[in-house]
Design an enzyme around this catalytic site. Structure first.
Site, PDB file in Angstrom:
ATOM      1  N   PRO A   2      -4.992  -2.330  -6.888  1.00 56.31           N
ATOM      2  CA  PRO A   2      -3.541  -2.211  -6.871  1.00 56.31           C
ATOM      3  C   PRO A   2      -3.029  -1.845  -5.479  1.00 56.31           C
ATOM      4  CG  PRO A   2      -4.520  -0.329  -7.992  1.00 56.31           C
ATOM      5  CD  PRO A   2      -5.633  -1.279  -7.687  1.00 56.31           C
ATOM      6  N   GLU A   3      -1.903  -2.386  -5.098  1.00 55.66           N
ATOM      7  CA  GLU A   3      -1.272  -2.022  -3.837  1.00 55.66           C
ATOM      8  C   GLU A   3      -0.021  -1.196  -4.149  1.00 55.66           C
ATOM      9  OE1 GLU A   3      -1.169  -4.757  -0.635  1.00 55.66           O
ATOM     10  OE2 GLU A   3      -2.932  -5.847  -1.295  1.00 55.66           O
TER      11      GLU A   3
END
Ligand SMILES: [Zn+2]
Length: 286
Positions: A2-3
């Protein structure tokens, strides 16, 4: 992985569903999920019990739940496959449920940390005076933080003698930009990933930061990006921003601006996607 936008989506979900609730008890179902809590699973559950959760916070990709009246926070490491889910008590346990937190209220939901690959986990840390878990005190502010200093970032770029994608991924300069959004922002800014930062002008830095923020805000607006079916947000809904990516993952497909086939190059154990026409490689100087 995830960013920032994905993590912010999770944070907002937690803010809505678990903030200001008091922990009745935490249950660790797999010790690996609390391995970063050095004192162990029993200490982790003991320290959470009876404490109210404050407003969930985030810096870059780091997410934490402050425990009110303790100067401590629960830091969430989502790793490759970690999910924080808010589920009704009666929902069957997920196959890879690692940690469960029950609350002392009548809302009939609980917080679950689910992680197939167990790279992630939860851990409790002392806060710095800024209210940050001490283990992430070195992480720079992210570009969506109102206190992010554009001018200081520009000066750091000039000083660093780095290349631009490397600088964008340097969490001590700017946090929360990962491989995907770096490629997207560089494509929008028509900058090759190996462009040296030493001669960046202020307008170029400003324009690039604008693209970084635009691409992140666009992702946030649709609930984060999902490249991995394992990634879902706090309510179990998958993000779907991947359909609107312009660079990342588009090797061989026409550039959406000029039609030239996009390229992929190995870059620091990852890949960089770029348009060879719009994003000209810098001239090699030794
Ligand atoms: Zn192009």
């Amino acid at each position: 992985m995830p960013e920032l936008p994905e993590v912010e989506v999770v944070r907002r979900g937690l803010e809505r569903w678990v903030a200001h609730r008091t922990v009745a008890e935490a249950e660790v179902l797999h010790p690996r999920a609390v391995r970063r809590h050095i004192a162990g699973a029993d200490d982790f559950t003991h320290r959470l019990k009876g404490h109210r959760i404050g407003t969930p916070s985030r810096r870059g990709k780091y997410l934490w739940l402050p425990l009110e009246d303790t100067q401590q926070s629960v830091l969430a490491h989502l790793g490759m496959s970690g999910q924080l889910l808010v589920q009704p008590h009666e929902a069957p346990d997920e196959k890879h449920l690692r940690i469960r937190v029950r609350f002392a209220d009548t809302l009939k939901t609980e917080l679950r940390f689910v992680d197939q690959r167990t790279f992630g986990g939860l851990s409790l840390h002392d806060n710095t005076p800024d209210g940050l878990p001490d283990v992430i005190a070195h992480i720079a502010r992210d570009p969506l933080d109102p206190l992010f200093d554009d001018e200081a970032f520009h000066q750091a770029l000039r000083r660093k003698r780095s290349t631009i994608k490397r600088a964008l991924l340097d969490q001590s300069l700017i946090s929360g930009v990962g491989n995907i959004y770096a490629d997207e922002a560089l494509w929008r800014a028509r900058l090759h990933y190996e462009r040296p930062t030493a001669n960046f002008t202020r307008p170029r830095t400003t324009e690039l930061l604008g693209h970084v923020r635009d691409v992140m805000n666009a992702a946030l607006a649709v609930g984060g990006t999902s490249f991995d079916s394992l990634y879902v947000n706090v309510n179990g809904e998958s993000g779907y921003f991947d359909r609107s990516l312009d660079a990342y993952g588009r090797e061989g497909l026409p550039c959406k601006r000029c039609g030239t086939p996009m390229r992929r190059r190995p870059w620091m154990n990852r890949s960089s996607y770029f348009c060879p026409q719009c994003q000209r490689a810098p001239r090699v100087s030794s």
